[in-house]
Design an enzyme around this catalytic site. Structure first.
Site, PDB file in Angstrom:
ATOM      1  N   ARG A 122       0.844  -1.188   0.000  1.00 49.11           N
ATOM      2  CA  ARG A 122       0.000   0.000   0.000  1.00 49.11           C
ATOM      3  C   ARG A 122       0.890   1.253   0.000  1.00 49.11           C
ATOM      4  NH1 ARG A 122      -5.107   1.740  -1.038  1.00 49.11           N
ATOM      5  NH2 ARG A 122      -6.071   2.897   0.664  1.00 49.11           N
ATOM      6  N   THR A 156      -9.949   0.515  -9.898  1.00 51.10           N
ATOM      7  CA  THR A 156      -8.884  -0.258  -9.268  1.00 51.10           C
ATOM      8  C   THR A 156      -8.870  -1.496 -10.123  1.00 51.10           C
ATOM      9  OG1 THR A 156      -9.243   0.679  -7.085  1.00 51.10           O
ATOM     10  CG2 THR A 156      -8.407  -1.553  -7.113  1.00 51.10           C
ATOM     11  N   THR A 199      -4.150  -0.639  -7.252  1.00 49.54           N
ATOM     12  CA  THR A 199      -4.910   0.565  -7.581  1.00 49.54           C
ATOM     13  C   THR A 199      -4.084   1.838  -7.666  1.00 49.54           C
ATOM     14  OG1 THR A 199      -6.896   1.815  -6.943  1.00 49.54           O
ATOM     15  CG2 THR A 199      -5.452   1.170  -5.173  1.00 49.54           C
ATOM     16  N   SER A 232     -10.196  -0.468   1.206  1.00 48.68           N
ATOM     17  CA  SER A 232     -11.291  -1.447   1.211  1.00 48.68           C
ATOM     18  C   SER A 232     -10.941  -2.666   0.365  1.00 48.68           C
ATOM     19  CB  SER A 232     -12.562  -0.821   0.632  1.00 48.68           C
ATOM     20  OG  SER A 232     -12.949   0.299   1.373  1.00 48.68           O
ATOM     21  N   GLY A 244     -13.853   0.590  -4.874  1.00 50.03           N
ATOM     22  CA  GLY A 244     -13.809   1.450  -3.695  1.00 50.03           C
ATOM     23  C   GLY A 244     -14.546   0.803  -2.530  1.00 50.03           C
TER      24      GLY A 244
HETATM   25  O1  DON Z   1      -7.996   1.220  -1.354  1.00 51.01           O
HETATM   26  C1  DON Z   1      -9.156   1.512  -1.576  1.00 51.01           C
HETATM   27  O2  DON Z   1     -10.082   1.083  -0.934  1.00 51.01           O
HETATM   28  C2  DON Z   1      -9.474   2.400  -2.746  1.00 51.01           C
HETATM   29  N1  DON Z   1      -8.349   3.241  -3.030  1.00 51.01           N
HETATM   30  C3  DON Z   1      -9.823   1.558  -3.903  1.00 51.01           C
HETATM   31  C4  DON Z   1     -10.238   2.366  -5.080  1.00 51.01           C
HETATM   32  C5  DON Z   1     -11.068   1.642  -6.025  1.00 51.01           C
HETATM   33  O3  DON Z   1     -11.391   0.494  -5.861  1.00 51.01           O
HETATM   34  C6  DON Z   1     -11.543   2.383  -7.176  1.00 51.01           C
HETATM   35  N2  DON Z   1     -12.267   1.510  -8.035  1.00 51.01           N
HETATM   36  N3  DON Z   1     -13.113   1.194  -8.552  1.00 51.01           N
END
Ligand code: DON
Length: 564
Positions: free
Chosen positions: A100, A373, A391, A445, A466
């Site tokens: 991350r 993502t 992502t 998430s 997300g």
């Molecule tokens: O880490 C996370 O939860 C978000 N940054 C993920 C973003 C994401 O999944 C966007 N997509 N559709």
């Protein structure tokens, strides 16, 4: 009962059984004998599979697929972002890797607030100020070094070749690039390749990225964090108003984590631990619904949707309060994921009316940004499984693109809580546990997950989306386990989502039974059904009873399964 009525009923039953059988067989995903890669782009699944065919294992294929996505799927595939991997080796060993992004050393709690304490719009989402220290290169090298069997040269060669040869634009990609053009123009001082009017069928060559990958191949992981690339990257970010330094890059490390494990009926689920909320939330939700007979209620029935919604509401409320980077905050993880805790939490639920989330005030959320993502699932011919979600956060991340280095930078800083009680771009409310601090990882998430059934590998699953990631993974597992669907069929199903605040059930439009929606409304639920919304793009693999693998590649995207 009259004979004629009986005949009618029996013939109806036969028709509906036939219908059911027909549906199941019609939607079967790719089935292979031994190995499979499912990802957002055919090019990445192909390169991952080729690596397996060469004798590489799932960890070699992980490096290959991740970097091939960075070339072929720049909206989310990345070397300027980060991710999480959960694995299960063929001997049953499980583990997790956290790559991350981190907050830079110069970051501070109130960095996105003005002098009056209000959030400065766009500062955590767009341009260099939104960028977290990227983790992807550290992640793929760490995983491959520990478990891989091929040389980095063997893995990177086809990816560099792909970047030089170029990648064909799909219809969906054409639309996506068009949609983001205004933002690309706004954020980047100079013109970038994505400002050209790319059309379906065109080929985009990624020469700058090929050069960067070549330097990484030559000098290893440190090229990105301590070499020429890191110097150029830090300078580029600072020239655009960001605060990431060479020191930030030099200090970055991916980390092995102990994944979250829990049971649901005869399944054992392994999922990502903090700094992702995925595993903890998934455990809480599944523990909350386990005592209810979902199968008897029926798929996407009123009662099933109520139980799932109420378990989700409670888990997301806890997410907001308790979860953050475990290196910075202490998380009562064992309590949160215990069966007794969720049982207690569900005691206030009744089928008669919704539990209200309204105790915490919250403005309405307009999610205007396209969010991307990406997830890929791999099973190799040796029985190892890898589940990875990676992502840039928003589509094309911060939209800041280094033409010299050939990649987009993330806007992951928005996953922190910029101000307690204020929603981020996913409408998620944060608290102290997820406030910004130097070198802290922002709460995620992402929910890369591996499921065992009766002690054997059964499913590899994950998705973008997300805040909806956790609930999409949940529904994919339930569709197969409770509602007896195949892998592809499960992935194709319409999905819904509740995240405590805003207090509403989001559903994919025009796909749910109108009577079910009306009944939920009459019980008191608010249903949010917006045009053309999709929830998740799940890529999954199921081990069938005969040992073969079935893919679930989400038709919501260009996702493709390849294997042998
Ligand atoms: O880490 C996370 O939860 C978000 N940054 C993920 C973003 C994401 O999944 C966007 N997509 N559709």
């Amino acid at each position: 009962m009259k004979k004629i009525t009986l005949i009618f009923i029996i013939s109806m039953l036969i028709t509906s059984c036939n219908q059911e059988l027909k549906n199941v067989s019609e939607v079967t995903g790719l089935v292979t004998e031994k190995a499979m890669v499912v990802s957002a782009r055919v090019e990445a699944s192909k390169i991952g599979t080729e690596i397996l065919k060469k004798g590489g294992n799932a960890f070699d294929a992980m490096m290959a697929t991740e970097l091939a996505l960075a070339v072929s799927y720049p909206v989310a595939g990345n070397i300027g972002g980060g991710g999480f991997m959960v694995y299960r080796k063929n001997d049953g060993e499980i583990g997790a890797l956290d790559y991350r992004e981190k907050a830079p050393l110069a970051a501070s709690k109130d960095m996105y607030l003005d002098t009056e304490g209000n959030i400065i719009k766009g500062k955590s989402t767009s341009g260099a100020t939104a960028v977290g220290v990227p983790g992807t290169i550290a992640g793929v090298f760490k995983a491959q070094k520990k478990f891989g069997v091929l040389s980095v040269q063997e893995i990177l060669a086809p990816i560099i070749a792909l970047a030089r040869k170029g990648v064909v634009v799909t219809k969906k990609q054409e639309k996506r690039i068009l949609r983001h053009k205004k933002a690309f123009k706004k954020v980047n001082k100079d013109s970038i390749i994505f400002l050209k009017h790319w059309k379906e069928g065109d080929t985009i060559k990624y020469i700058a990225l090929a050069n960067t990958l070549e330097r990484i191949l030559k000098n290893g992981r440190d090229e990105f964090y301590k070499g020429e690339t890191s110097k150029k990257l830090a300078k580029f970010i600072q020239n655009n108003g960001g605060i990431i330094t060479e020191e930030d890059l030099g200090k970055y490390e991916a980390k092995w984590r102990t994944p979250i494990t829990f049971t649901y009926d005869n399944l054992k689920i392994t999922s990502m631990s903090p700094p992702s909320s995925g595993g903890v939330c998934l455990a809480q939700i599944m523990n909350g619904i386990e005592p209810y007979d979902l199968q008897a209620y029926g798929h996407n029935s009123v009662k099933a949707m109520q139980v799932i919604t109420e378990a989700e509401r409670r888990a997301y409320a806890d997410r907001s309060y308790f979860l953050g980077d475990p290196d910075f905050v202490s998380i009562p993880k064992d309590t949160l994921i215990s069966k007794s805790y969720s049982k207690n939490r569900m005691q206030s639920f009744s089928f008669d009316k919704p539990t209200a989330s309204k105790d915490v005030s919250h403005g309405s959320v307009e999610i205007v940004e396209s969010m991307e993502t990406t997830h890929y699932s791999i099973v190799d011919q040796y029985g190892n499984a890898v589940s990875v979600t990676t992502t840039l956060n928003g589509g094309y991340g911060s939209k800041l693109y280094s033409s010299e280095l050939g990649f987009f930078l993330n806007n992951e800083m928005d996953d922190f809580s910029s101000k307690p009680g204020e929603p981020n771009m996913f409408g998620l409310i944060g608290a102290k546990a997820n406030e910004i601090a130097p070198e802290k990882r922002m709460l995620s998430s992402m929910t890369p997950t591996i499921v065992e059934k009766n002690g054997k590998l059964w499913m590899v699953v994950g998705t973008p989306g997300g805040s909806t990631i956790i609930t999409s993974v949940l529904q994919t597992i339930l569709n197969v386990h409770e509602f007896k669907m195949g892998m592809q069929e499960s992935v194709n199903q319409p999905r819904f989502h509740h995240q405590w605040l805003p207090d509403m059930i989001m559903i994919e439009p025009n796909q749910f039974n109108k009577n079910v929606i009306n009944e939920l409304r009459s019980i008191g639920y608010t249903i949010d059904e917006r045009n053309s919304r999709i929830i998740g793009k799940v890529d999954a693999i199921l081990v069938l009873k005969n040992g073969k693998l079935e893919a679930g590649a989400d038709p919501r995207g260009d996702d493709t399964a390849i294997g042998f």
